[in-house]
Design a protein around this motif. Sequence first.
Motif, short mmCIF file in Angstrom:
data_model
loop_
_atom_site.label_atom_id
_atom_site.label_comp_id
_atom_site.label_asym_id
_atom_site.label_seq_id
_atom_site.Cartn_x
_atom_site.Cartn_y
_atom_site.Cartn_z
N LEU A 111 96.57 -58.44 -34.59
CA LEU A 111 97.78 -58.68 -33.80
C LEU A 111 97.42 -58.81 -32.32
N ASP A 112 98.21 -59.56 -31.55
CA ASP A 112 97.97 -59.61 -30.11
C ASP A 112 99.24 -59.26 -29.34
N ALA A 113 99.12 -59.19 -28.02
CA ALA A 113 100.23 -58.73 -27.19
C ALA A 113 101.43 -59.65 -27.30
N ASP A 114 101.21 -60.98 -27.42
CA ASP A 114 102.33 -61.91 -27.58
C ASP A 114 103.10 -61.61 -28.85
N ASP A 115 102.37 -61.27 -29.92
CA ASP A 115 103.05 -60.93 -31.18
C ASP A 115 103.92 -59.69 -31.02
N VAL A 116 103.38 -58.69 -30.35
CA VAL A 116 104.15 -57.45 -30.14
C VAL A 116 105.42 -57.76 -29.36
N ASP A 117 105.27 -58.52 -28.29
CA ASP A 117 106.43 -58.82 -27.45
C ASP A 117 107.45 -59.67 -28.21
#
Length: 771
Positions: A750-756
């Motif tokens: 997962l990456d930060a864009d996915d979290v956001d």
Amino acid sequence: MASGIPDDAVLAAVAQRYALRGEWRPLVGYDGRNYVVRRRDGVAAVVKVASPQTPTGQIDLEAALYEHLAGADIGVAFPRLIPTQDGRDRVSLEDGRTVRLLSFLQGALWADRSTPASPAQLLGLGETLGRLTVALEPFSHPGAERHHEWRVSDAPRHGDAVGLVPAPRRALVERALLDCRAAMLRFGSELRRAVIHGDANDHNLFVDGDRLVGLCDLGDASVDFVVAEPAIAIAYAVVGTDDPLEAAGSVAAGFHRHAPLAGAEFAALWPFVRARLAVTVLVAARRRQERPDEPYLYVSEAGAWSALEATADVPPSSAEDHLRRACGLSAVHDRAADVETLREARRAVIGPSLSVSYRRPLAVIAGRGQYLFDADGRAYLDLVNNVCHVGHCHPRVVAAGQAQMATLNTNTRYLYPQLTEYAERLCGTLPDPLSVAYFVCSGTEANELALRLARAHTGRPGLLVLDGAYHGHTGTLIGASPYKFRGPGGSGAAGPGVATVPTPDPYRGPLRGDGEDVGIRYGDAVAAAIGDSPRPVGAFLAESLPGCAGQIVPPPGYLRTAFAHVRGAGGVCIIDEVQVGFGRVGEAFWGFELQGVVPDIVVLGKPMGNGHPMGAVVTTREIADSFDNGMEFFSTFGGNPVSCAIGTAVLDVIRDERLQERAVELGSRFVDGLRGLSDRFACIGDVRGAGLFMGLEIIKAGSDVGADAPPAPDATVADAIVQRMRELGVLLSADGPDHNVIKIKPPMVLDADDVDTALRLLETTLDEVAP
């Protein structure tokens, strides 16, 4: 300065360095200032004034491109860079601005046409861009490797602007950005990259009647996916059309004639079209806030919204097939692989107790990284699959399995180095004295084996488990899993010799609070159960962080206290790491390490093989020797060379991609965002987790009334959240004894864009189902 006239420095530079004087007229533009200067004899030129913030590398890139394209035949006129009288390509002003002079293109703007473009015009546009692509193939420049807001491969960076658009439309934009990210991940390695024009919009195209005659503006040129070139043109071409696919097909066909598209490029084209439309509305929203007095900056916004809505229900696979046919190629998607066809086939040959997720089940055909793809080609952000630990179809894991499968696969009665090398690697991640491994094919098999090891070592038949536990699907383990035997279809009674202890749930359990005193009191309940057990207790079996019990993070001191009581009674301590091991909890590689304990036996499963069926038990030499009682242990497939190669590759990826560190960073980002939502929505009773293992407890609003009674669970709202998020493109599930806990345990890539994205869509969903 006078309205529409540049200041004296620009006027003087153009007059002195270019010997150009005449009537000045401003041109609209996104960046800098542009003007037309027309001499008395009618000759005109375009003056471009770049701000001091424009990077020199970008201006150098544009100059090199103008020179490269000066001799290219792309079928339409292109501006030429006019040198100064002393042969320079620009004038640098004292305040840092840069002045350049370009030849003037004749014709009317494509945007000013009174009727929609015809298929022939769109075909011609595609052909022009195809010829331009061929002309740019040999071109390279260090300034071209740059990020900018209109670059298709940078589209996902605009997620932070989603909050600026009206709430009812946010999900539309989120879906377009999600599909773009997923397409880049899935197909990116197969997509050609080169310098592209990057902005064939209707304000940069010139026509003479029905004929395209000119193309201008290199301000967005950069290295990007080649297929982004026609995608950008299509994004503007579909605005206002009755049949977006027909318009898209015409542009694609023209492009394909001169710069043939490859298979993956057809698959990525439609997601990139919609990504460009999403970027258009997001940039407009941001610019409206920053520069509300310059309407040109959002002149394309209304049309982009209309096109986003008109294309929202077009399945990517249908678009791909249409575009292929428009280019004279055959379709590639099997229309028989739809949900209803597969559901009926499943009912006919698969036992009905095997359930499927979601009211509207997904027919998945592919996975890559943190995304799954359905039969319609739509992408889904997978936030619940902790089996594909390092991401669906991780190329290193796939390659390791393929290479070993092509060389040797056999059973453990033969000697081969892969078995011992993998066992050494795996045991090396565990603290002493855990040093002896047994390999099987699943977590269920591993838990069965762990119980055999414990009973062989202690000679005691009694077993303690948590009252929300799930450890496997064999008869023995169903009897040791209250989650099953107390659930639908269960007997309601534990198996022989099995006793339960309270799940250490500090939010809705019998003891509430997150201090060490609560953990110790839960641990002391183990001592009480030992005393009440009708059979001598030989083992205590627990997940380090109970999953099916509701994504529980036990309070500190729990396992230390429980272990002391079990060992004091002559038993051994078994920790089930099937759901949470291999770095998922972030601060430690194994969940039990968060509690500062070392178990006697550790059970491993799900993430070991990243989807390949693997399980293991690791124990001490002493317990292994007790198990060596003359009865052979053998697992036909456990520990085979292919499994060992895959397991080793998983460990390599966790290390090399620093996935444990990522779990710390992204888990914190996720939990912080969830807690922010809990401040807004009364249905969120608790947010908990460790690393990328999280739970969101949904309660009846207003029921969290204090210490006398736990808050009331709300399974209805939890299910509504899961179902709606699935419709929006994010996969979650609900679990726990009351089915009211949203489980979040995604692939670790997962990456930060996915979290956001997930947090924004969860907020949208909560606004709908639990305002």
